[in-house]
Design a protein around this motif. Structure first.
Motif, short mmCIF file in Angstrom:
data_model
loop_
_atom_site.label_atom_id
_atom_site.label_comp_id
_atom_site.label_asym_id
_atom_site.label_seq_id
_atom_site.Cartn_x
_atom_site.Cartn_y
_atom_site.Cartn_z
N LEU A 267 5.57 -3.24 -17.34
CA LEU A 267 5.44 -2.22 -15.54
C LEU A 267 4.29 -2.12 -15.21
N SER A 268 3.14 -2.04 -16.23
CA SER A 268 2.11 -2.23 -14.64
C SER A 268 1.64 -2.88 -14.43
N ALA A 269 2.45 -4.29 -14.18
CA ALA A 269 2.35 -5.93 -13.54
C ALA A 269 3.44 -5.35 -12.52
N TYR A 270 4.57 -4.50 -11.88
CA TYR A 270 5.40 -4.17 -11.33
C TYR A 270 4.68 -3.41 -11.00
N GLU A 271 3.97 -2.18 -11.45
CA GLU A 271 3.77 -1.30 -10.91
C GLU A 271 2.40 -1.32 -9.74
N LYS A 272 1.46 -2.63 -10.10
CA LYS A 272 0.33 -3.37 -9.23
C LYS A 272 1.22 -4.57 -8.22
N GLU A 273 2.42 -4.82 -8.54
CA GLU A 273 2.19 -6.15 -7.57
C GLU A 273 3.53 -4.82 -6.67
N TRP A 274 3.94 -3.52 -7.11
CA TRP A 274 4.93 -2.46 -5.55
C TRP A 274 3.88 -1.99 -5.06
N GLU A 275 2.38 -2.24 -5.92
CA GLU A 275 1.33 -1.56 -5.44
C GLU A 275 0.72 -2.04 -4.01
N LEU A 276 0.54 -3.72 -4.47
CA LEU A 276 0.10 -4.98 -3.28
C LEU A 276 1.20 -4.56 -2.03
N THR A 277 2.69 -4.81 -2.34
CA THR A 277 3.21 -4.96 -1.35
C THR A 277 3.27 -3.30 -0.85
N ARG A 278 2.95 -2.41 -1.12
CA ARG A 278 3.10 -1.52 -0.17
C ARG A 278 1.85 -1.01 0.41
N LYS A 279 0.68 -2.16 -0.51
CA LYS A 279 -0.60 -1.68 0.84
C LYS A 279 -0.80 -2.37 1.71
N ARG A 280 0.45 -3.94 1.40
CA ARG A 280 0.22 -4.92 2.63
C ARG A 280 0.99 -4.11 3.86
N ARG A 281 2.33 -4.27 3.13
CA ARG A 281 2.92 -3.02 4.20
C ARG A 281 2.39 -1.76 4.93
N ILE A 282 1.75 -0.86 4.31
CA ILE A 282 0.58 -0.08 4.82
C ILE A 282 -0.03 -0.84 5.75
N ASP A 283 -1.09 -1.60 5.82
CA ASP A 283 -1.86 -2.44 6.37
C ASP A 283 -0.93 -3.21 7.80
N THR A 284 -0.11 -3.47 7.15
CA THR A 284 0.74 -4.12 8.55
C THR A 284 0.60 -3.44 10.01
N LEU A 285 1.35 -1.95 8.75
CA LEU A 285 1.88 -0.96 9.87
C LEU A 285 0.69 -0.14 10.25
N LEU A 286 -0.78 -0.39 9.63
CA LEU A 286 -2.26 0.45 10.24
C LEU A 286 -2.37 -0.68 11.25
N MET A 287 -1.91 -2.06 11.17
CA MET A 287 -2.20 -3.07 12.07
C MET A 287 -1.75 -2.82 13.50
N ASP A 288 -0.22 -2.82 13.17
CA ASP A 288 0.92 -2.16 14.02
C ASP A 288 -0.20 -0.60 15.12
N ILE A 289 -0.23 -0.07 13.88
CA ILE A 289 -0.57 1.35 14.97
C ILE A 289 -1.73 1.32 15.55
N GLU A 290 -2.81 0.11 14.62
CA GLU A 290 -4.05 0.19 15.48
C GLU A 290 -3.91 -0.90 16.93
N ARG A 291 -3.13 -1.91 16.81
CA ARG A 291 -2.64 -2.57 18.29
C ARG A 291 -1.60 -1.17 19.04
N SER A 292 -1.56 -0.56 18.45
CA SER A 292 -0.48 0.50 19.36
C SER A 292 -1.29 0.94 19.73
N LYS A 293 -2.18 1.44 19.10
CA LYS A 293 -3.07 2.25 20.34
C LYS A 293 -4.57 1.46 20.86
#
Length: 447
Positions: A267-293
């Motif tokens: 469960l912890s590994a899944y949560e870490k994986e999900w956290e990494l995926t979420r963080k990656r998506r957040i980073d991608t969105l943040l990059m898109d937001i920065e690019r849009s900015k």
């Protein structure tokens, strides 16, 4: 001495006191013996009273010399006396040498006389035991922090589930060597310490639920240390520190716990994986937001530049229009002032023209009247004058020929006078026209 390790749990420390020579005391106190902790060493005493043998020999030699002096064997007296003196010297040297004891640094020697402990103990250094029955019965280590490991088996938890074992580790130091040796001794202290530790650990395990048993590892055991210090203070021992390094659960319960831990890890590994995926998506969105900015900022900069340019152009156009308006204003004002001045001049000219016209009108009237008079005079001069033909009736010149000639001459005279009159009238008209022209030119000049 019986082996202190018999019947003990595996890995449990044992404390004992051993018999050793003065040369082995350091090694025994620092390294122990056969895996056991040795805080107390009983030194082998080689003194005894063997030096008294030399004293008895010296006395026998003195007696021999005395007896030989009263007999014929007086030659034995001198050697006997010398031997006795030598024996006494050797006995004194032996006594002096056997009375020297050296206590190791960090230890205390427990002194006994006639088998009873005497004095507060011998401090590190060299000491002389002149009393024949004074002995260093024990050498106790009072500076080393002695480690002690005490695993306790089958400790029941709050639900009465017996734990496989609880490892307990502590460090203690002997504060009062005389009190320690006199009240309990090393062997008995081992039993007391192990029992005290087991009681303290069992009390602690009774307070913990089975699923929280692993929380005992590294937990705060200050209360247990305080309890052990209260129990062992009367033996001259102080517990310096203790902890629980390990706890082992029963095999079946450990398997259950391991399954739970495996599930928890997954469960912890899944949560870490999900956290990494979420963080990656957040980073991608943040990059898109920065690019849009950045794009937005570039467009904003471009719009601001266009706006500034438009403002500059509008300001320039307004300035030009204002300049043009000022120019037109100045031109209108100049034209108005010019027209005003011209109107004022024209008004003054009209006023002067009116004045001049009045003056010229009187002059022209006078001139016209004079001209009329002149014309009238010329007309009067040019008017047909009656021709009086005086015929002298007496002369008899009243023939028809003279009458015909006269009739022919009269029209010619009339025509010549008419022509002169017409010329006078034409000249009068010309004069009027010239006066009119002069008046018109005068008016134009005044305008």
């Amino acid at each position: 001495m019986a082996d202190a390790g018999v019947g003990r749990p595996r890995g449990m420390s044992s404390i004992k006191e051993v018999l050793g020579s003065w040369g082995d005391i350091r090694q025994l106190l620092r390294g122990g013996q056969s895996g056991s902790i040795v805080p107390v060493v009983i030194p082998k005493d080689n003194r005894g009273l063997r030096w008294l043998t030399l004293v008895w020999i010296a006395l026998w030699l003195f007696a021999t010399g005395a007896i030989s002096a009263t007999t014929d064997a007086d030659w034995l007296m001198v050697p006997a006396v010398l031997g006795a003196v030598l024996a006494l010297a050797l006995a004194a040297l032996w006594w002096w040498r056997s009375s020297i004891v050296e206590i190791e640094e960090g230890t205390v020697g427990v002194l006994t006389k006639f088998g009873a402990i005497a004095g507060p103990g011998l401090m590190p250094g060299r000491h002389y035991l002149w009393h024949p029955w004074a002995r260093v019965a024990y050498v106790v280590d009072v500076t080393t922090e002695i480690p002690y490991n005490a695993p306790v088996l089958a400790c029941p938890t709050h639900e009465n589930v017996p734990l496989k074992s609880i490892e307990f580790f502590l460090k203690f130091r002997i504060l009062d060597a005389v009190q320690f040796v006199q009240t309990i001794g090393a062997g008995n202290f081992d039993l007391v310490l192990s029992n005290s530790v087991q009681d303290a650990i069992r009390q602690r395990s009774r307070m913990v639920r089975t699923e929280r048993a692993y929380d005992l590892r590294g937990s705060d055991v200050a209360d247990m240390q305080e309890l052990l210090n209260r129990q062992l203070a009367r033996y001259g021992v102080q517990i310096l520190g203790c902890n629980i390094p390990d706890v082992q659960l029963p095999t079946q319960y450990r398997q259950h716990i391991s399954t739970r831990e495996r599930v928890a890890k997954e469960l912890s590994a899944y949560e870490k994986e999900w956290e990494l995926t979420r963080k990656r998506r957040i980073d991608t969105l943040l990059m898109d937001i920065e690019r849009s900015k950045k794009v937005r900022d570039a467009k904003v900069i471009e719009v601001n530049a266009s706006l500034n340019k438009a403002r500059k152009d509008v300001a320039q156009m307004l300035e030009e229009q204002e300049t043009e308006a000022q120019r037109v204003k100045y031109e209108i004002e100049t034209r108005g002032r010019t027209n005003l001045v011209a109107a004022q001049g024209e008004a003054r000219a009209q006023e002067q023209l009116a004045t001049a016209y009045r003056d010229n009108r009187a002059v022209l009237g006078y001139e016209l009247a004079r001209r009329r008079l002149d014309v009238g005079a010329q007309l009067a001069n040019s008017a047909p004058q009656p021709v009086i033909v005086q015929t002298d009736g007496g002369s008899g010149d009243s023939s028809a020929l003279s009458t015909l000639m006269l009739a022919q001459l009269l029209p010619q005279l009339g025509q010549s006078n008419g022509k002169r009159a017409q010329r006078a009238i034409a000249q009068h008209d010309d004069a009027l026209e010239s006066l009119a022209d002069k008046a018109a030119r005068a008016l134009d000049d005044q305008k």
